[in-house]
Design an enzyme around this catalytic site. Sequence first.
Site, short mmCIF file in Angstrom:
data_model
loop_
_atom_site.label_atom_id
_atom_site.label_comp_id
_atom_site.label_asym_id
_atom_site.label_seq_id
_atom_site.Cartn_x
_atom_site.Cartn_y
_atom_site.Cartn_z
CB THR A 280 58.94 -27.45 68.78
OG1 THR A 280 57.90 -26.88 69.58
CG2 THR A 280 58.79 -26.99 67.34
CG HIS B 202 49.79 -26.85 65.22
ND1 HIS B 202 50.63 -25.85 65.64
CD2 HIS B 202 48.53 -26.45 65.55
CE1 HIS B 202 49.90 -24.88 66.19
NE2 HIS B 202 48.62 -25.22 66.15
CD GLU C 21 46.10 -22.87 66.77
OE1 GLU C 21 47.17 -22.24 66.73
OE2 GLU C 21 46.00 -23.99 67.31
CG ASN D 107 56.99 -30.27 64.19
OD1 ASN D 107 56.13 -30.13 63.34
ND2 ASN D 107 57.15 -29.42 65.19
CE1 TYR E 187 51.93 -23.28 62.50
CE2 TYR E 187 51.50 -24.07 60.28
CZ TYR E 187 51.73 -24.33 61.62
OH TYR E 187 51.77 -25.61 62.09
CE LYS F 291 53.08 -29.03 62.31
NZ LYS F 291 54.30 -28.23 62.64
NE ARG G 270 55.83 -31.63 67.49
CZ ARG G 270 55.34 -30.53 68.05
NH1 ARG G 270 55.64 -30.25 69.31
NH2 ARG G 270 54.58 -29.70 67.37
NE ARG H 32 52.19 -26.58 74.67
CZ ARG H 32 52.71 -26.03 73.58
NH1 ARG H 32 52.04 -26.04 72.44
NH2 ARG H 32 53.91 -25.50 73.59
CG PHE I 25 60.71 -21.00 60.93
CD1 PHE I 25 59.34 -21.23 61.05
CD2 PHE I 25 61.41 -20.54 62.04
CE1 PHE I 25 58.68 -21.00 62.25
CE2 PHE I 25 60.75 -20.31 63.25
CZ PHE I 25 59.38 -20.54 63.34
P1 CMP Z 1 54.06 -25.84 65.21
O1 CMP Z 1 53.69 -26.30 66.57
O2 CMP Z 1 53.20 -26.25 64.10
O3 CMP Z 1 54.17 -24.23 65.23
C1 CMP Z 1 55.04 -23.52 64.37
C2 CMP Z 1 55.94 -24.42 63.60
O4 CMP Z 1 57.06 -23.80 63.05
C3 CMP Z 1 56.52 -25.46 64.52
O5 CMP Z 1 55.51 -26.37 64.91
C4 CMP Z 1 57.64 -26.03 63.68
O6 CMP Z 1 57.22 -27.09 62.86
C5 CMP Z 1 57.99 -24.84 62.82
N1 CMP Z 1 59.35 -24.39 63.15
C6 CMP Z 1 59.78 -23.95 64.34
N2 CMP Z 1 61.09 -23.65 64.26
C7 CMP Z 1 61.48 -23.92 63.00
C8 CMP Z 1 62.71 -23.83 62.30
N3 CMP Z 1 63.82 -23.39 62.90
N4 CMP Z 1 62.74 -24.21 61.00
C9 CMP Z 1 61.60 -24.65 60.38
N5 CMP Z 1 60.40 -24.76 61.00
C10 CMP Z 1 60.35 -24.40 62.30
#
Ligand code: CMP
Length: 140
Positions: free
Chosen positions: A93, A117, A128, A114, A51, A11, A104, A87, A59
């Site tokens: 996450t 993905h 994807e 984070n 997404y 990311k 992470r 994972r 969010f």
């Molecule tokens: P990802 O695995 O890319 O899938 C969805 C993304 O949404 C997740 O990682 C986070 O980076 C993001 N995400 C999840 N929860 C929140 C949150 N509370 N605020 C902002 N981003 C979020």
Amino acid sequence: MALERTFSIIKPDATKRNLTGAIVKKFEDAGLRVVASKRIHLTMAQAGEFYAVHKERPFYGELCEFMASAPIVAQVLEGENAIAKNREVMGATNPADAEAGTIRAEFAQSVGENSVHGSDAPETAAIEIAYFFSGLELVG
Ligand code: CMP
């Protein structure tokens, strides 16, 4: 178990801090092979489509803006049990919950920023991968 493929994104928070190599090393050290890779800068529309499953989440807007804020590195990783292994290597996450040694835990800045993905299931991995790569670009 047969070889499996999963989709990964490094990311914007990580590409901006020049962490691409450090993150790829974590994948390779875990036995995952990079079989496709491209560095691209997503538009807001592309981030939104990728997404779309999170469209109703509070969010969503912030997530799309972040994903379109700087380059990403989209990759396909191959290996035994690749989806689960990726994972595991990524960690939870929310970096506050991620196990020591995971990507992470070491690199992520927040739940939004984070660093990586990864696909969560074979069906999403297939969707994807096809969103970012043609079959000709997957070189095992
Ligand atoms: P990802 O695995 O890319 O899938 C969805 C993304 O949404 C997740 O990682 C986070 O980076 C993001 N995400 C999840 N929860 C929140 C949150 N509370 N605020 C902002 N981003 C979020």
